[in-house]
Design a protein around this motif. Sequence first.
Motif, short mmCIF file in Angstrom:
data_model
loop_
_atom_site.label_atom_id
_atom_site.label_comp_id
_atom_site.label_asym_id
_atom_site.label_seq_id
_atom_site.Cartn_x
_atom_site.Cartn_y
_atom_site.Cartn_z
N TYR A 1 -12.33 -0.24 -18.15
CA TYR A 1 -13.82 -0.42 -17.90
C TYR A 1 -14.66 -0.93 -18.84
O TYR A 1 -15.62 -1.34 -18.48
CB TYR A 1 -14.12 0.94 -17.41
CG TYR A 1 -13.97 1.25 -15.74
CD1 TYR A 1 -14.82 1.30 -14.80
CD2 TYR A 1 -12.61 1.58 -15.53
CE1 TYR A 1 -14.75 1.46 -13.65
CE2 TYR A 1 -12.58 1.96 -14.01
CZ TYR A 1 -13.30 1.87 -13.20
OH TYR A 1 -12.92 2.33 -11.90
N LYS B 1 -15.35 -6.97 -19.23
CA LYS B 1 -16.46 -7.43 -18.24
C LYS B 1 -15.77 -7.82 -16.77
O LYS B 1 -14.62 -7.34 -16.39
CB LYS B 1 -16.99 -8.87 -18.75
CG LYS B 1 -17.75 -8.40 -20.20
CD LYS B 1 -18.45 -9.77 -20.58
CE LYS B 1 -19.06 -9.52 -21.81
NZ LYS B 1 -19.51 -10.72 -22.57
N HIS C 1 -18.58 2.92 -10.60
CA HIS C 1 -18.76 1.52 -11.40
C HIS C 1 -17.46 0.44 -10.78
O HIS C 1 -17.44 -0.48 -11.38
CB HIS C 1 -18.34 1.70 -12.85
CG HIS C 1 -19.52 2.49 -13.24
ND1 HIS C 1 -19.88 3.95 -13.20
CD2 HIS C 1 -20.68 2.12 -13.82
CE1 HIS C 1 -20.96 4.42 -13.65
NE2 HIS C 1 -21.62 3.12 -14.09
N TYR D 1 -13.48 -9.04 -13.87
CA TYR D 1 -12.30 -9.44 -14.06
C TYR D 1 -11.99 -10.63 -12.78
O TYR D 1 -12.48 -10.59 -11.89
CB TYR D 1 -11.08 -8.39 -13.93
CG TYR D 1 -11.36 -7.53 -15.01
CD1 TYR D 1 -10.48 -8.01 -16.32
CD2 TYR D 1 -11.66 -6.27 -14.89
CE1 TYR D 1 -10.65 -7.22 -17.40
CE2 TYR D 1 -11.75 -5.27 -16.00
CZ TYR D 1 -11.29 -6.09 -17.17
OH TYR D 1 -10.98 -4.90 -18.41
N PHE E 1 -7.96 -6.31 -11.61
CA PHE E 1 -8.43 -5.16 -11.53
C PHE E 1 -7.58 -3.99 -10.57
O PHE E 1 -7.28 -3.00 -11.38
CB PHE E 1 -9.86 -4.86 -11.29
CG PHE E 1 -10.55 -3.46 -11.70
CD1 PHE E 1 -10.60 -3.26 -12.93
CD2 PHE E 1 -10.75 -2.73 -10.75
CE1 PHE E 1 -11.34 -2.31 -13.28
CE2 PHE E 1 -11.34 -1.34 -11.03
CZ PHE E 1 -11.54 -1.29 -12.47
N LYS F 1 -16.44 -4.55 -11.50
CA LYS F 1 -15.23 -4.86 -12.28
C LYS F 1 -14.55 -6.37 -11.62
O LYS F 1 -13.49 -6.63 -12.27
CB LYS F 1 -14.41 -3.86 -12.35
CG LYS F 1 -14.95 -2.71 -13.21
CD LYS F 1 -15.09 -3.12 -14.63
CE LYS F 1 -16.33 -2.78 -15.25
NZ LYS F 1 -16.68 -3.46 -16.56
N SER F 2 -14.90 -6.76 -10.58
CA SER F 2 -14.28 -7.84 -10.07
C SER F 2 -14.91 -9.11 -9.39
O SER F 2 -16.30 -8.85 -8.94
CB SER F 2 -13.22 -7.30 -9.04
OG SER F 2 -12.47 -8.51 -8.25
#
Length: 218
Positions: free
Chosen positions: A91, A94, A34, A96, A101, A38-39
């Motif tokens: 995690y 939302k 996942h 970043y 991250f 995240k970025s």
Amino acid sequence: MALLLCLGMVAALARGCLHCHGNFSEKFSFYRHHVNLKSWWVGDIPVSGALLTDWSEDTLKELHLAIPAEITQEKLDRVAQAVYRRLDQLYQGKMYFPGYFPNALRTIFREQVLLIQNAIIESRIDCERHCGIFSYDTISCRNCTDSQVVCFGYNCETLTQWKTAVQGLLAYINKWHKQDASVRHTPAFLVSPSFTCLEPQHLANLTLESASECLTEH
């Protein structure tokens, strides 16, 4: 003093500690799969993925321990839960902004290193608060097998207890000498730089009086 004896270099073959925890594979598989969500910046994805992939291999490189990296199951559980909690919180966020991250992962990694380092050292210091030979069950961070730490504690309240402790030390050394040299594990207190009288070359001539004098002096 005990803390200073614990700091130093560690064998390069050791891998880490957190990977010995039962939930490590499941947790870090989720984190790796996942990471691409995240970025906002695509460059964060490979960097973060590498951090997660090399997590266990990098851990002990940063511990800088001279004593064996062996942790109790109870302390390993505490460290693991703390690390998982921090990663799960990260995690839950939302997307970043660029750079956030991987930097957050590095922070959690460093916190984990300190937790493991402190856990290993605290157990050793607690062990030395007993009177005489004492041992406790651990997990080897090198191969995740059951292991055992043996130490000599100095917390003796009477002269009788001290004499009994030294006698127990001599009995342990004699038993240790009789073990097969190819498989026996040398306890840390026999290789401590402060106790030259307990170095292997001197053990054959060690007596109750000389051992007591050496331990009392140091």
